[in-house]
Motif scaffolding. Sequence first.
Motif, mmCIF file in Angstrom:
data_model
loop_
_atom_site.group_PDB
_atom_site.id
_atom_site.type_symbol
_atom_site.label_atom_id
_atom_site.label_comp_id
_atom_site.label_asym_id
_atom_site.label_seq_id
_atom_site.Cartn_x
_atom_site.Cartn_y
_atom_site.Cartn_z
ATOM 1 N N ARG A 55 14.852 -1.434 -10.208
ATOM 2 C CA ARG A 55 15.480 -0.918 -8.994
ATOM 3 C C ARG A 55 14.553 0.034 -8.257
ATOM 4 O O ARG A 55 14.462 0.009 -7.024
ATOM 5 N N ILE A 56 13.825 0.851 -9.009
ATOM 6 C CA ILE A 56 12.898 1.804 -8.372
ATOM 7 C C ILE A 56 11.765 1.040 -7.659
ATOM 8 O O ILE A 56 11.376 1.379 -6.531
ATOM 9 N N ASN A 57 11.234 -0.035 -8.325
ATOM 10 C CA ASN A 57 10.159 -0.813 -7.697
ATOM 11 C C ASN A 57 10.645 -1.501 -6.422
ATOM 12 O O ASN A 57 9.931 -1.565 -5.414
ATOM 13 N N LEU A 58 11.846 -2.039 -6.449
ATOM 14 C CA LEU A 58 12.401 -2.686 -5.268
ATOM 15 C C LEU A 58 12.566 -1.691 -4.126
ATOM 16 O O LEU A 58 12.225 -1.975 -2.967
ATOM 17 N N GLN A 59 13.057 -0.517 -4.449
ATOM 18 C CA GLN A 59 13.211 0.511 -3.421
ATOM 19 C C GLN A 59 11.856 0.938 -2.855
ATOM 20 O O GLN A 59 11.719 1.182 -1.651
ATOM 21 N N GLN A 60 10.834 0.998 -3.724
ATOM 22 C CA GLN A 60 9.508 1.395 -3.257
ATOM 23 C C GLN A 60 8.916 0.338 -2.323
ATOM 24 O O GLN A 60 8.316 0.673 -1.289
ATOM 25 N N ARG A 61 9.099 -0.967 -2.666
ATOM 26 C CA ARG A 61 8.596 -2.014 -1.791
ATOM 27 C C ARG A 61 9.300 -1.997 -0.440
ATOM 28 O O ARG A 61 8.675 -2.202 0.604
ATOM 29 N N GLN A 62 10.591 -1.774 -0.466
ATOM 30 C CA GLN A 62 11.330 -1.687 0.792
ATOM 31 C C GLN A 62 10.844 -0.516 1.635
ATOM 32 O O GLN A 62 10.700 -0.629 2.861
ATOM 33 N N ASP A 64 7.786 0.845 1.510
ATOM 34 C CA ASP A 64 6.446 0.529 2.028
ATOM 35 C C ASP A 64 6.537 -0.415 3.219
ATOM 36 O O ASP A 64 5.809 -0.259 4.215
ATOM 37 N N HIS A 65 7.408 -1.436 3.115
ATOM 38 C CA HIS A 65 7.572 -2.377 4.224
ATOM 39 C C HIS A 65 8.088 -1.673 5.471
ATOM 40 O O HIS A 65 7.629 -1.937 6.588
ATOM 41 N N GLN A 66 9.019 -0.770 5.276
ATOM 42 C CA GLN A 66 9.568 -0.031 6.416
ATOM 43 C C GLN A 66 8.510 0.847 7.067
ATOM 44 O O GLN A 66 8.416 0.935 8.301
ATOM 45 N N GLN A 67 7.679 1.473 6.254
ATOM 46 C CA GLN A 67 6.609 2.314 6.796
ATOM 47 C C GLN A 67 5.596 1.468 7.568
ATOM 48 O O GLN A 67 5.102 1.890 8.619
ATOM 49 N N ALA A 68 5.265 0.240 7.042
ATOM 50 C CA ALA A 68 4.327 -0.625 7.748
ATOM 51 C C ALA A 68 4.894 -1.065 9.088
ATOM 52 O O ALA A 68 4.177 -1.105 10.103
ATOM 53 N N LEU A 69 6.175 -1.419 9.124
ATOM 54 C CA LEU A 69 6.799 -1.796 10.390
ATOM 55 C C LEU A 69 6.791 -0.644 11.374
ATOM 56 O O LEU A 69 6.537 -0.832 12.575
ATOM 57 N N THR A 70 7.033 0.546 10.884
ATOM 58 C CA THR A 70 7.021 1.725 11.762
ATOM 59 C C THR A 70 5.632 1.945 12.342
ATOM 60 O O THR A 70 5.480 2.239 13.540
ATOM 61 N N ALA A 71 4.586 1.777 11.509
ATOM 62 C CA ALA A 71 3.216 1.956 12.009
ATOM 63 C C ALA A 71 2.877 0.901 13.056
ATOM 64 O O ALA A 71 2.244 1.189 14.074
ATOM 65 N N ASP A 72 3.307 -0.369 12.829
ATOM 66 C CA ASP A 72 3.045 -1.427 13.810
ATOM 67 C C ASP A 72 3.754 -1.142 15.133
ATOM 68 O O ASP A 72 3.185 -1.359 16.215
ATOM 69 N N MET A 73 4.983 -0.672 15.050
ATOM 70 C CA MET A 73 5.717 -0.350 16.271
ATOM 71 C C MET A 73 5.042 0.771 17.043
ATOM 72 O O MET A 73 4.950 0.743 18.273
ATOM 73 N N ARG A 74 4.523 1.751 16.327
ATOM 74 C CA ARG A 74 3.812 2.845 17.009
ATOM 75 C C ARG A 74 2.546 2.333 17.687
ATOM 76 O O ARG A 74 2.220 2.747 18.806
ATOM 77 N N GLU A 75 1.825 1.406 16.996
ATOM 78 C CA GLU A 75 0.596 0.861 17.589
ATOM 79 C C GLU A 75 0.905 0.045 18.839
ATOM 80 O O GLU A 75 0.208 0.145 19.850
ATOM 81 N N VAL A 76 1.959 -0.777 18.775
ATOM 82 C CA VAL A 76 2.354 -1.565 19.943
ATOM 83 C C VAL A 76 2.754 -0.656 21.091
ATOM 84 O O VAL A 76 2.402 -0.877 22.258
#
Length: 278
Positions: A55-62, A64-76
């Motif tokens: 459960r902890i690993n799944l939460q961590q992947r989620q 990380d994915h959310q942080q990557a999407l946030t960074a892409d949105m900021r770049e756009v």
Amino acid sequence: MRPGVLWLIAGLSLSIAGCAATQPETNQPPPLSEASFNSRILELESQLTQQCDTRINLQQRQLDHQQALTADMREVGSLLRYLRQDVQQLEARGEEPVIIREECEIDESSTTKTLLGRSEWVGLPSLGTYLKARVDSGANTSSLSAAEITRFERDGEDWVRFKLALNDDDVAVESQRDEWVEAPIVRRVRIVQASGEESRPVISLLMTLGPIRENVEFTLNDRSHLDYPVLLGRRFLMDIAVIDVADTYLHERPEFPGGEPADQAAEDEAVDEDDSEE
């Protein structure tokens, strides 16, 4: 005492004795030993730990994915701001937009192919002569004008013997006009015509044309009624040559013993030729 009372007391005694002798059935498991209990506790703890880690690993992947999407949105968003600034600057200048045309890529493979005209001189070293050839991408196999074609066997293989079928207007080394030519048959082709089907032998001959020096497969048939004793088809042209149908004789006529020099071929090339023969 009365006899009935005695019998009643005896029956009650037997019933009590029977109940005492019968052991009650139970479904309860036997009690666990201390070692079994500790082993079971450790097993449950391990399963619980694995579930928590998953459960902890799944939460961590989620996360990380959310942080990557946030960074892409900021770049756009940053790129959009720069784009708006560029558009505003262009509008403020009032200038016409500059159109940059992309340059076409040059097919380098075409530069390695030999350019041929619709008519060319070819040399046949094994026959000792030069001949005029029509270059035709509409034909599949190349063809050589031959007469008196005779098949025979040599060392267990199929061979063919023939002479060049030339008319008086065909230019060739005179000494080779009536010479016999022998060559092994590499295969046969079936030709379907209005008059019916015909099987023709195919031979391989070394041929030169300008810088090209290749073994070419020729079908043998009488072309003396046509303007060119040689026809070069697609199998020869593939990957080595391209045709400029607006030009003729782009390459010099080869020279053979007994033939005319190459610089005297201009008169033969100037003869009016019918390009609609086939």
